[in-house]
Design an enzyme around this catalytic site. Sequence first.
Site, PDB file in Angstrom:
ATOM      1  CG  ASN A 142       2.275 -21.654 -45.663  1.00  0.00           C
ATOM      2  OD1 ASN A 142       2.637 -21.548 -44.210  1.00  0.00           O
ATOM      3  ND2 ASN A 142       1.050 -21.187 -46.159  1.00  0.00           N
ATOM      4  CE1 TYR A 179       2.298 -28.224 -52.947  1.00  0.00           C
ATOM      5  CE2 TYR A 179       1.961 -29.479 -55.055  1.00  0.00           C
ATOM      6  CZ  TYR A 179       2.421 -29.157 -53.684  1.00  0.00           C
ATOM      7  OH  TYR A 179       2.869 -30.315 -53.282  1.00  0.00           O
ATOM      8  CE  LYS A 205       6.081 -28.760 -52.192  1.00  0.00           C
ATOM      9  NZ  LYS A 205       6.410 -29.021 -50.935  1.00  0.00           N
TER      10      LYS A 205
END
Length: 261
Positions: free
Chosen positions: A90, A152, A156
Amino acid sequence: MDEPVLLTGAGGRVGQAILRDLAGEFDWRLLDREPLPSERIPADVDESDVFVADVTDDDKLDEAFDGVGAVIHLAGDPRPEAPWDSVLRNNIDGTQTVYEAAVDAGVQKVAFASSNHAVGAYETDERTPEMYRTDDEYRLDGTELPRPSNLYGVSKAAGETLGRYYHDEYELSVVCVRIGNLTRGHPPWDYERGQAMWLSYRDCAHLFERCLLADYDYEIVYGISDNDRKYYSLERAREVLGYEPADNSADFADQQPTSSS
Ligand SMILES: NC(=O)C1=CN([C@@H]2O[C@H](COP(=O)(O)OP(=O)(O)OC[C@H]3O[C@@H](n4cnc5c(N)ncnc54)[C@H](O)[C@@H]3O)[C@@H](O)[C@H]2O)C=CC1
Ligand SMILES: O=C1O[C@H](COP(=O)(O)O)[C@@H](O)[C@H](O)[C@H]1O
């Protein structure tokens, strides 16, 4: 900005904060993998400008990007504890697909929703909790290397690096906004870290408006309100984007509910 602005992840918290204040300011095109309930779609957005699509689906993106001038890319897994298979798909694959579609469509600007977690590991045991307090002068300013606090955050940092590549290779203007902690109405209570990196809804909308209107090449800025407590510098966002935050988590200190209230 005369051309439409594509907002990915439009149905989520950040997307809704942006649309709440900027609904009438731009010609919006909205994209989310979940169908958007009518109350999340501004009244003047035509249903032909609302796309239910996954950001890893390049064919669907080509359709959504047609004629677009700028993109605010929010779609992704926002959970700090998200597992690798989810952030890989994603957040990393999805963001590369978005940049590629942007280049193919001749888009000028991409504002990418990065995160405090791309640099969360600067918050070492030696620095915390002091760095969350007003009398501490430690500041990150966007020139430091990524230092992610979880997978995560790694995703980023990867999105920021992809932006660097697409800027250098294709002259796409890219701004990566390391968003702090967005909450509606008031800062998080009983959470010093969250108060130091609070981003109010109206400052969030104003910041992304500046990302659409300002001129820049490749930038990394911090997305927080003008909190008295802060360990992120707002200088670059002010200078390059013209960001002028209106809110400050310190203004809510006397409203914090006590345990007896
Ligand atoms: N809310 C916050 O305080 C912060 C948010 N961010 C980033 O901002 C962005 C938005 O976050 P939130 O609005 O809080 O999350 P959210 O979960 O409320 O919204 C994300 C939206 O993206 C959509 N989405 C997820 N994966 C998708 C995919 N593969 N294709 C298409 N749509 C997809 C979801 O359906 C959802 O509507 C995320 O990238 C997050 O990492 C960064 C730092 C802080
Ligand atoms: O990147 C994000 O950061 C915020 C704040 O992080 P937290 O660890 O203090 O909760 C988080 O709420 C948000 O979901 C996430 O996308």
